[in-house]
Design an enzyme around this catalytic site. Structure first.
Site, PDB file in Angstrom:
ATOM      1  N   THR A 154      -3.288   5.663  -8.269  1.00 27.70           N
ATOM      2  CA  THR A 154      -2.343   6.759  -8.562  1.00 27.70           C
ATOM      3  C   THR A 154      -1.855   6.709  -9.996  1.00 27.70           C
ATOM      4  O   THR A 154      -1.674   7.735 -10.637  1.00 27.70           O
ATOM      5  CB  THR A 154      -1.145   6.674  -7.602  1.00 27.70           C
ATOM      6  OG1 THR A 154      -1.641   6.724  -6.271  1.00 27.70           O
ATOM      7  CG2 THR A 154      -0.191   7.818  -7.809  1.00 27.70           C
ATOM      8  N   THR A 184      -2.162   1.062  -5.495  1.00 26.73           N
ATOM      9  CA  THR A 184      -1.194   0.178  -4.827  1.00 26.73           C
ATOM     10  C   THR A 184      -1.660  -0.309  -3.462  1.00 26.73           C
ATOM     11  O   THR A 184      -1.184  -1.330  -2.987  1.00 26.73           O
ATOM     12  CB  THR A 184       0.167   0.894  -4.645  1.00 26.73           C
ATOM     13  OG1 THR A 184      -0.056   2.121  -3.950  1.00 26.73           O
ATOM     14  CG2 THR A 184       0.818   1.165  -5.972  1.00 26.73           C
ATOM     15  N   ASP A 185      -2.594   0.402  -2.831  1.00 29.55           N
ATOM     16  CA  ASP A 185      -2.936   0.050  -1.446  1.00 29.55           C
ATOM     17  C   ASP A 185      -3.394  -1.397  -1.298  1.00 29.55           C
ATOM     18  O   ASP A 185      -2.946  -2.100  -0.402  1.00 29.55           O
ATOM     19  CB  ASP A 185      -4.015   1.004  -0.910  1.00 29.55           C
ATOM     20  CG  ASP A 185      -3.416   2.280  -0.355  1.00 29.55           C
ATOM     21  OD1 ASP A 185      -2.230   2.548  -0.650  1.00 29.55           O
ATOM     22  OD2 ASP A 185      -4.117   3.015   0.367  1.00 29.55           O
ATOM     23  N   LYS A 210       2.969  -4.888  -0.074  1.00 25.36           N
ATOM     24  CA  LYS A 210       3.373  -3.475  -0.002  1.00 25.36           C
ATOM     25  C   LYS A 210       3.999  -3.246   1.374  1.00 25.36           C
ATOM     26  O   LYS A 210       3.323  -3.378   2.391  1.00 25.36           O
ATOM     27  CB  LYS A 210       2.166  -2.567  -0.201  1.00 25.36           C
ATOM     28  CG  LYS A 210       2.529  -1.074  -0.286  1.00 25.36           C
ATOM     29  CD  LYS A 210       1.304  -0.199  -0.573  1.00 25.36           C
ATOM     30  CE  LYS A 210       1.731   1.259  -0.792  1.00 25.36           C
ATOM     31  NZ  LYS A 210       0.587   2.143  -1.072  1.00 25.36           N
TER      32      LYS A 210
END
Lengths: 602, 421
Positions: B92, B166-167, B244
């Site tokens: 992202t 970020t995943d 996360k």
């Protein structure tokens, strides 16, 4: 020759229920739980360009505080993608579209409209065209509707300082129908008529929020010098006033530009003159100096007598810029000496050395903003003298308009990628057709029939936006006529006597309890008096001796006592009785007894 | 569709075609953004896009064409003195809206961050751009590639920043943490939860903070993300303790069972604990054993299911319940695996807290079978660490090294953490 005046309206109506892209209710109970602080950055539009209004806002580089209201969730915090579009709101929007003769789009496509003044946590407003190409017929001809959009309302501004602006999230995300007309409106009067006519359709539907700010108008105006968009006009009467004001303002600027010519050589250059004001008699300046600000001065070459002189008000155009950057405002040569500034004037002139036709002004500002204020002011004078008056303005309560920011361009829109395109199906159209809002006349006839009330009462119910309440009360009380009387007479009368605001939830609770024991009309009125005027708790009201039914014997005794004590007649009998007797009695029985007694005595 | 003069055929409905047309008896002007499946997407002069069935368009008049410049790479890059490596892998943070398809997709050029990252001009960026990829598509081979490229950037510059989706960011970051035996400066993973085409993107503060942390002479791999949902603070998390913990919030990344290593706020970094110092040289051990599995235990799991996940592996990480348990019915298959040399490691699906296999008989029995308790190590970290150890060290050293606190992966003092989630 002047170009014809063009006037168009954008009418914004909030729909009640739940928010457009989450499950939060549109109403808040006013509680808040902390704040979030954010900054916003600029992004390019679809064509790879920056939007002028957005560039302007970035120059102000501010921190935005958002108060977390009880009716907000991660969607409003910009911490979660939007949920599915609220289908109820969409259906209502489609129905309103049909009432305004608009044609519906085949595919609903949400856009992001970049708004970096902080009024949206995301930095954009989600908006979609739902219909276009409609009209309303007015007493002065047809006014075309260009588009109707279903968008999310922005956050509500609480306070605005130069470096930090506070918003509440309670309003953010409320479904907003934006109805835009073509510039077919003839004048201020006509604008009021059009706004009222369009607003009525939604008010009558009962779908708008029951809140004072549920309808807002933007007014578009031009008379040949560029389009001015006047934002957020709250009251219908102000529409007329601000159009008059704007017309005069532009006419006067035109006159000035004709005299002054279009060359403005960036004549504003600030000098720090704080020293001259060390002993100033001006309270405003002294307060600002104590807050760490400084006093700056600049010449305004050639502008002597244009700043505030007859209809000339160039000083105000500069003051509007100053305020946007957190300055308290300006004081200029057409109004000095004044505001407690007197002795400083001569040394100031010695310093600036104005020629006869030069104006000058002083401004109080912090160090950080003075450069941008100078360049914005130069740009503004230059733009005005070139007679490009296009910009976004706002109207105050007096109908005077003020500079807000440059007009946004089409660059500020790009597709909202978190929301898939949504086909407007035949089924949706069919369902919306079933709920197309009725006209005032149709509604009056319907209400009068449905609740067994007079046309006048029905009309009052509609005007006071009580359509949904009477429906509810009628089902609680099983009697439309009684519901109407309570809503239109009893409760408003008591509200005037009350010292506290009425809690409508309590009223409903009380009515429900009374209906459960088949109360009579007088019982409702007395009970509401105890609740609203005397603030008695509901439990106590229900067991209060004042709600006890008085039998005929007791009533007779009371009337007899009154009859002997003072002069009573048919007119004052009931009020006197109410004042002396605790409990519920039937007025017609009281009259009968009174007649008996007076017959006996004669 | 009815064509009017000037418009040839449907072929004219190409991207960038400027049209005047009627739709439901109303005239519109606009530019074609796309045309597919019988639907024309037009950007109207008002700025709105409208999707119109081509059959409903009438009197279409072609009035010219305009090139649609979608977020093109701009020339030049910051050159402000302090050197920092910047490796863009995608995600992202390096994504923009693709106006043609309307989707957010990775782009090559992170230079657009320039305008919005306040301190970026103090730095001279040494940029390395990989083919952008969303992090859910990354595999261990990519970790190795990222490690090797980071090594080069470390050698040419002080600190290195890795832009990453970020995943799976915490997987890649902890992999690099183990792979670098020694490092001359920080390797800082940065992502964003809101794409940078949005004015409210978190990318700008995250990158600003990472640039600031890149000046610190430390030999650690970290993750730099928002500390809370305001734009006031960013946190530097140790790669092997971060996870996360939310699908969409800006502060999704949390140091579990402790405070983040440091917090960045108003231009300054504040450390909660001293980081490991930077080394004189870089040492990279970049072999990884792929035959490591991870199993989420649940009441409906059957021994056969677990058997398949153990079969042919050199290690398996079980995310057990509570303090580190699985049902009695699995003892047999686990014992068989351990006896055949598979390292069976127990972590907890509670994520917070440590595995303690001495409290209940189940835990004690599993230990006696040979299951290795991972203590407070996060399940994903236990997996990555196993891949690293099995790839680079002899089998007999495994247990000793696995239980050794190599990079701070064990949280020795569990407190109340940074703040309750």
């Amino acid at each position: 020759m002047t170009a014809p005046v063009k006037i168009g309206l954008e009418i914004h109506v909030q729909l009640g229920g739940r928010k457009l892209f989450c499950e939060c209710p549109t109403e808040s109970d006013g509680t808040k739980s902390g704040s979030i602080y954010r900054k916003l950055s600029l992004s390019t539009g679809e064509m790879g360009n920056y939007d002028p209004a957005a560039v302007y806002e970035r120059g102000r580089s501010r921190v935005f505080e958002y108060e977390i209201s009880d009716n907000s969730c991660l969607v409003e915090y910009d911490e979660e993608p939007p949920h599915d579009v609220n289908s109820e709101a969409l259906l209502k929007g489609l129905a309103v579209s049909q009432a305004l003769n608009c044609r519906t789009v085949d595919v609903l496509e949400y856009m992001r409209k970049i708004v970096v003044d902080g009024s949206n946590t995301s930095g954009f407003q989600r908006t979609a065209i739902i219909s276009f190409g409609g009209w309303v017929d007015t007493t002065r001809g047809r006014v075309r509707i260009s588009t109707i959009c279903l968008e999310e309302d922005s956050a509500r501004k609480i306070s605005d300082a130069s470096a930090e602006v506070s918003y509440s999230l309670d309003r953010l995300g409320i479904p907003l129908l934006e109805i835009a007309t073509e510039p077919d409106i003839l004048d201020g009067e006509h604008a009021v008529e059009v706004a009222k006519q369009i607003g009525d359709i939604i008010l009558l539907s009962g779908w708008s929020r029951r809140a004072p700010e549920s309808i807002r108008q933007d007014v578009n105006f031009s008379m040949g010098y560029g389009r001015v968009e006047i934002k957020g006009v709250p009251k219908l009467s102000v529409i007329r006033d601000c159009l008059l004001y704007e017309k005069e303002r532009q006419a006067s600027l035109k006159e000035m530009a004709d005299k002054l010519g279009s060359n403005w050589e960036n004549g504003i250059e600030f000098t720090d003159v704080t020293e001259l004001f060390a002993e100033t008699g001006s309270k405003v300046i002294r307060r600002s100096l104590e807050a760490g600000m400084k006093v700056y001065a600049s010449l305004l070459p050639g502008l002597n007598g244009y700043l505030r002189n007859g209809t000339y008000r160039l000083g105000r155009e500069l003051a509007d810029v100053a305020k946007l950057y957190g300055s308290g405002g300006i004081m200029h040569s057409d109004e000095l000496p004044g505001y407690g500034v007197k002795g400083e004037l001569e040394p100031l002139k010695d310093m600036l050395k104005p020629r006869a036709d030069d104006g000058f002004f002083i401004i109080v500002s912090d160090d950080a903003h003075i450069r941008i204020i100078g360049s914005e002011m130069n740009a503004r004078i230059s733009k005005i003298l070139r007679l490009d008056l296009s910009e976004t303005r706002y109207a105050d309560a007096q109908g005077e308009t003020h500079y807000l920011r440059p007009l946004p361009g089409g660059e500020r829109m790009y597709p909202e990628t978190d929301i898939p395109n949504y086909p407007i199906t035949r089924e949706l159209m069919r369902r919306s057709q079933e709920i197309v809002p009725k006209s005032r006349e149709e509604l009056i006839a319907e209400f009068s029939r449905k609740y067994g009330i007079s046309q006048q009462e029905a009309s009052s119910i509609i005007v006071n936006n009580l359509s949904s309440v009477i429906d509810d009360y009628t089902s609680v009380l099983g009697n439309g006529k009684l519901a109407s009387r309570l809503l239109l007479q009893v409760i408003p009368d008591l509200a005037r006597k009350a010292t506290r605001n009425i809690n409508m939830a309590d009223v409903r609770k009380l009515l429900t309890a009374l209906a459960g024991r088949s109360a009579v009309k007088e019982e409702y009125e007395r009970a509401l008096d105890l609740l609203i005027v005397q603030s008695m708790p509901i439990d106590s009201i229900l067991v209060s001796p004042e709600l006890k039914h008085i039998d005929d014997g007791e009533l007779r005794k009371a009337i007899l006592a009154l009859y002997e004590g003072e002069s009573i007649n048919e007119k004052n009998l009931i009020p006197r009785l109410k004042a002396t007797v605790k409990g519920i009695f039937d007025p017609s029985t009281a009259f009968r007894i009174f007649k008996d007694i007076s017959g006996e005595q004669n | 569709m009815i064509l009017s003069k000037g418009c040839g055929t449907l072929k004219d409905l190409v991207e960038g075609a400027i049209l005047r047309f009627k739709y439901k008896q109303t005239q519109f002007d606009g530019i074609v953004i796309s045309y597919s499946n019988g639907l024309v997407n037009v950007k109207l002069s008002s700025g709105y896009n409208m999707t119109i069935p081509v059959d409903s368009m009438d009197d279409v008049e072609l009035r010219g064409t305009r090139k649609i410049v979608s977020t093109e790479a701009r020339k030049g890059k910051p050159d402000g003195g302090k050197k920092v490596g910047l490796l863009a892998t995608g995600g992202t943070i390096a994504s923009r809206v693709d106006y043609v398809t309307g989707a957010v997709k990775p782009v090559l050029d992170p230079a657009f961050l320039e305008d919005s990252v306040s301190n970026i001009r103090e730095f001279s960026l040494d940029m390395d751009l990989m083919d952008p990829v969303l992090s859910e598509n990354l595999k261990p081979n990519d970790w190795v590639e990222i490690a090797r490229r980071s090594l080069k950037l470390l050698e040419r510059n002080g600190g290195t920043i890795v832009l990453h989706g970020t995943d799976t960011m915490s997987y890649t970051a902890s992999a690099l943490s183990f792979m670098f035996q020694e490092q001359t400066g920080p390797i800082l993973f940065v992502g964003s939860q809101r794409s940078s085409d949005r004015p409210s993107s978190d990318a700008f503060l995250n990158l600003e903070a990472a640039l600031e942390f890149s000046k610190v002479p430390m030999g650690e791999v970290g993750v730099v993300m928002h500390r809370n949902i305001s734009d006031h603070e960013a946190a530097l998390h140790r790669a092997v303790r971060v996870r996360k913990m939310h699908t969409s919030r800006r502060d999704a990344f949390r140091t579990l069972g402790g405070k983040p290593m440091a917090v960045y706020s108003s231009g300054a970094a504040r450390f909660n604990e001293g980081p490991s110092p930077a080394s004189e040289r870089n040492v990279l051990m970049d072999k990884l054993e792929r035959k490591v599995s991870m199993v989420y235990f649940h009441p409906s799991l059957e021994p056969d299911d677990l058997g398949q996940m153990l079969d042919g592996r050199r290690a398996s990480i079980i995310m057990g319940t509570g303090l580190g348990h699985v049902g009695r019915r699995f003892y047999g298959i686990i014992k068989d695996a351990v006896d055949s040399g598979v390292k069976v490691i127990m972590t907890s699906q509670c994520i917070n807290g440590m595995v303690d296999m001495n409290v209940y008989s189940t835990g004690r029995e599993l230990q006696s079978i040979g299951v290795i308790p991972a203590g407070s190590m996060l399940p994903e970290v236990a997996m990555v660490k196993s891949m690293h150890l099995l790839g680079n060290y002899p089998d007999e050293d495994f247990i000793g090294l696995f239980l050794k606190n190599m990079r701070g992966e064990f949280n020795l003092r569990d407190g109340l953490g940074d703040e309750p989630i």
